[in-house]
Enzyme design. Structure first.
Site, PDB file in Angstrom:
ATOM      1  N   THR A  17      10.412   8.204 -74.321  1.00 36.91           N
ATOM      2  CA  THR A  17      11.010   8.970 -73.205  1.00 36.91           C
ATOM      3  C   THR A  17      11.584  10.298 -73.701  1.00 36.91           C
ATOM      4  OG1 THR A  17      13.067   7.713 -73.462  1.00 36.91           O
ATOM      5  CG2 THR A  17      11.561   6.976 -71.731  1.00 36.91           C
ATOM      6  N   HIS A  32      -1.348  -2.614 -77.013  1.00 38.34           N
ATOM      7  CA  HIS A  32      -1.991  -2.303 -75.736  1.00 38.34           C
ATOM      8  C   HIS A  32      -3.036  -1.205 -75.879  1.00 38.34           C
ATOM      9  CE1 HIS A  32       1.743  -4.046 -73.456  1.00 38.34           C
ATOM     10  NE2 HIS A  32       0.991  -4.973 -74.009  1.00 38.34           N
ATOM     11  N   PHE A  59       8.345   2.734 -67.980  1.00 35.60           N
ATOM     12  CA  PHE A  59       7.844   1.984 -66.833  1.00 35.60           C
ATOM     13  C   PHE A  59       8.736   2.168 -65.601  1.00 35.60           C
ATOM     14  CE2 PHE A  59       5.558  -2.335 -66.412  1.00 35.60           C
ATOM     15  CZ  PHE A  59       4.367  -1.670 -66.209  1.00 35.60           C
ATOM     16  N   GLN A  76       3.920  -1.229 -77.997  1.00 31.32           N
ATOM     17  CA  GLN A  76       3.306  -1.462 -76.687  1.00 31.32           C
ATOM     18  C   GLN A  76       2.826  -0.129 -76.102  1.00 31.32           C
ATOM     19  OE1 GLN A  76       5.965  -4.416 -74.309  1.00 31.32           O
ATOM     20  NE2 GLN A  76       7.211  -3.634 -75.958  1.00 31.32           N
ATOM     21  N   THR A 130      12.402  -1.201 -75.508  1.00 32.48           N
ATOM     22  CA  THR A 130      11.564  -2.066 -74.660  1.00 32.48           C
ATOM     23  C   THR A 130      12.450  -3.006 -73.856  1.00 32.48           C
ATOM     24  OG1 THR A 130       9.909  -3.840 -74.622  1.00 32.48           O
ATOM     25  CG2 THR A 130      11.104  -3.557 -76.694  1.00 32.48           C
ATOM     26  N   ASN A 161      18.517  -0.031 -77.474  1.00 31.46           N
ATOM     27  CA  ASN A 161      17.933   0.071 -76.131  1.00 31.46           C
ATOM     28  C   ASN A 161      19.028   0.484 -75.143  1.00 31.46           C
ATOM     29  OD1 ASN A 161      15.263  -0.464 -74.925  1.00 31.46           O
ATOM     30  ND2 ASN A 161      16.408  -1.746 -73.524  1.00 31.46           N
ATOM     31  N   ILE A 186      17.337   6.212 -78.880  1.00 27.81           N
ATOM     32  CA  ILE A 186      16.725   5.959 -80.195  1.00 27.81           C
ATOM     33  C   ILE A 186      16.702   7.229 -81.048  1.00 27.81           C
ATOM     34  CG2 ILE A 186      14.568   5.276 -81.341  1.00 27.81           C
ATOM     35  CD1 ILE A 186      13.965   3.745 -78.622  1.00 27.81           C
ATOM     36  N   CYS A 218     -27.762   7.463 -74.114  1.00 26.82           N
ATOM     37  CA  CYS A 218     -27.351   6.140 -73.641  1.00 26.82           C
ATOM     38  C   CYS A 218     -26.772   6.235 -72.210  1.00 26.82           C
ATOM     39  CB  CYS A 218     -26.337   5.582 -74.623  1.00 26.82           C
ATOM     40  SG  CYS A 218     -25.421   4.186 -74.035  1.00 26.82           S
TER      41      CYS A 218
HETATM   42  P1  NAD Z   1       9.938  -0.580 -70.048  1.00 29.36           P
HETATM   43  O1  NAD Z   1       9.794   0.694 -69.263  1.00 29.36           O
HETATM   44  O2  NAD Z   1       9.863  -1.873 -69.317  1.00 29.36           O
HETATM   45  O3  NAD Z   1      11.333  -0.534 -70.825  1.00 29.36           O
HETATM   46  C1  NAD Z   1      11.737   0.590 -71.531  1.00 29.36           C
HETATM   47  C2  NAD Z   1      13.147   0.312 -72.049  1.00 29.36           C
HETATM   48  O4  NAD Z   1      13.506   1.397 -72.881  1.00 29.36           O
HETATM   49  C3  NAD Z   1      14.180   0.205 -70.934  1.00 29.36           C
HETATM   50  O5  NAD Z   1      14.955  -0.960 -71.128  1.00 29.36           O
HETATM   51  C4  NAD Z   1      15.010   1.488 -71.099  1.00 29.36           C
HETATM   52  O6  NAD Z   1      16.384   1.291 -70.809  1.00 29.36           O
HETATM   53  C5  NAD Z   1      14.843   1.797 -72.562  1.00 29.36           C
HETATM   54  N1  NAD Z   1      14.922   3.217 -72.904  1.00 29.36           N
HETATM   55  C6  NAD Z   1      14.384   4.275 -72.246  1.00 29.36           C
HETATM   56  N2  NAD Z   1      14.583   5.417 -72.933  1.00 29.36           N
HETATM   57  C7  NAD Z   1      15.273   5.066 -74.065  1.00 29.36           C
HETATM   58  C8  NAD Z   1      15.777   5.786 -75.186  1.00 29.36           C
HETATM   59  N3  NAD Z   1      15.602   7.118 -75.307  1.00 29.36           N
HETATM   60  N4  NAD Z   1      16.436   5.115 -76.154  1.00 29.36           N
HETATM   61  C9  NAD Z   1      16.643   3.761 -76.063  1.00 29.36           C
HETATM   62  N5  NAD Z   1      16.169   3.022 -75.010  1.00 29.36           N
HETATM   63  C10 NAD Z   1      15.486   3.666 -74.043  1.00 29.36           C
HETATM   64  O7  NAD Z   1       8.848  -0.473 -71.232  1.00 29.36           O
HETATM   65  P2  NAD Z   1       8.102  -1.594 -72.057  1.00 29.36           P
HETATM   66  O8  NAD Z   1       9.027  -2.711 -72.361  1.00 29.36           O
HETATM   67  O9  NAD Z   1       7.409  -0.887 -73.158  1.00 29.36           O
HETATM   68  O10 NAD Z   1       6.996  -2.172 -71.059  1.00 29.36           O
HETATM   69  C11 NAD Z   1       6.276  -1.283 -70.239  1.00 29.36           C
HETATM   70  C12 NAD Z   1       4.771  -1.310 -70.356  1.00 29.36           C
HETATM   71  O11 NAD Z   1       4.322  -0.004 -69.919  1.00 29.36           O
HETATM   72  C13 NAD Z   1       4.236  -1.471 -71.741  1.00 29.36           C
HETATM   73  O12 NAD Z   1       3.242  -2.411 -71.644  1.00 29.36           O
HETATM   74  C14 NAD Z   1       3.625  -0.121 -72.135  1.00 29.36           C
HETATM   75  O13 NAD Z   1       2.299  -0.321 -72.616  1.00 29.36           O
HETATM   76  C15 NAD Z   1       3.473   0.652 -70.843  1.00 29.36           C
HETATM   77  N6  NAD Z   1       3.926   2.085 -70.937  1.00 29.36           N
HETATM   78  C16 NAD Z   1       3.638   2.829 -72.044  1.00 29.36           C
HETATM   79  C17 NAD Z   1       4.090   4.140 -72.139  1.00 29.36           C
HETATM   80  C18 NAD Z   1       3.759   4.955 -73.384  1.00 29.36           C
HETATM   81  O14 NAD Z   1       2.727   4.708 -74.016  1.00 29.36           O
HETATM   82  N7  NAD Z   1       4.608   5.908 -73.778  1.00 29.36           N
HETATM   83  C19 NAD Z   1       4.832   4.702 -71.089  1.00 29.36           C
HETATM   84  C20 NAD Z   1       5.090   3.909 -69.940  1.00 29.36           C
HETATM   85  C21 NAD Z   1       4.631   2.594 -69.878  1.00 29.36           C
END
Ligand code: NAD
Length: 245
Positions: A24, A117, A31, A99, A191, A216, A234, A155
């Site tokens: 982020t 993923h 998500f 992920q 996560t 988190n 983070i 192909c």
């Molecule tokens: P999630 O969105 O469910 O959870 C993200 C967590 O990170 C939340 O609890 C949030 O509070 C925390 N968070 C956000 N910014 C933060 C920061 N700067 N420092 C600390 N914590 C922070 O994500 P998930 O658990 O990875 O599951 C979502 C699914 O969506 C995964 O399967 C993933 O593949 C996919 N996804 C991937 C991306 C990417 O590749 N960047 C982006 C969005 C979704």
């Protein structure tokens, strides 16, 4: 020295589980905050293996709308990604199980990254298995295989993204379970631990008596079993615990 610093100092074999919160601070929404796209049921339905096989031409513009927005593709690793790469330079063995599909850990310099993923940066031909990179994926609205066969023809099969779609198996899970149980520190970063089966990984570390540290912004189910829980960003927390250079 903080408890977190002490855990890092004492560990030589570290396993890291990362999620969307890792990126982020690079400008890629997680998500939850990206609810717009994920609340569009038709769009989410299209992110499946079965939709790709039935409607390959319709699949790709939708996939690009969800996963390949230009601002995501321009994103760069943040201080958190760089801190994990720096841990390796401190002589630690670090395996990152992510992920995320954005490829930012590798761009930051982490050398042992398992993309549970998959990745948006790669695609493969389902007919001849030829691999393609991001430039090829972006060059055509619906990327197709341009591999020349023995008769000199192309192909032309519609490519499949490397990204794991609904209906497909998570990758490297067995390796991740073994690594979680055998490491001497398990880090959980960004996560929500709500997407199974990956969400279970910290439980394997816990069952093996491996110390767990969580960074988190929100609460997770494993917090009550972790040695350290830090509610912070983070990219701000990690560089304070170990230097980024
Ligand atoms: P999630 O969105 O469910 O959870 C993200 C967590 O990170 C939340 O609890 C949030 O509070 C925390 N968070 C956000 N910014 C933060 C920061 N700067 N420092 C600390 N914590 C922070 O994500 P998930 O658990 O990875 O599951 C979502 C699914 O969506 C995964 O399967 C993933 O593949 C996919 N996804 C991937 C991306 C990417 O590749 N960047 C982006 C969005 C979704």
């Amino acid at each position: 020295m903080s408890v977190f610093q002490k855990l890092i100092e004492n560990a030589s074999n570290i396993v890291v589980l990362t999620g969307a919160g890792m990126s982020t601070e690079s400008g890629i929404p997680d998500f939850r905050s990206d609810a717009g796209v994920w609340q569009d049921e038709a769009l989410v339905h299209a992110m499946s293996d079965s939709y790709l096989r039935r409607f390959p031409q319709a699949f790709w513009p939708k996939f690009k709308q969800v996963f390949m927005r230009p601002e995501y593709l321009r994103a760069e690793p943040n201080a958190g990604h760089r801190a994990l790469a720096a841990l390796e330079r401190m002589g630690k063995q670090v395996a990152v199980f992510t992920q995320n599909v954005d490829g930012l850990h590798q761009l930051a310099g982490s050398t042992t990254v398992f993309e549970l993923h998959g990745s948006v940066r790669k695609a493969e031909c389902p007919a001849c298995m030829q691999s393609y990179g991001l430039d090829d994926i972006l060059a055509q609205e619906v990327p197709t295989c341009r591999w020349e066969n023995a008769k000199g023809g192309e192909c032309r099969a519609v490519l499949h993204p490397d990204t794991v779609l609904f209906g497909q198996q998570v990758r490297h899970l067995e390796r991740a379970i073994l690594a979680a149980a055998r490491c001497d520190l398990f880090l959980v970063l960004g996560t929500s631990l709500m997407v199974d089966p990956v969400a279970e990984l910290p439980n394997y570390a816990r069952a093996a008596g491996v110390p767990i540290a969580v960074v988190n912004l929100e609460e997770t189910y494993i917090d009550g079993h972790a040695e350290v829980v830090i509610r912070g960003k983070i990219g701000e927390v990690l560089p304070q615990v170990f230097p980024v250079f």
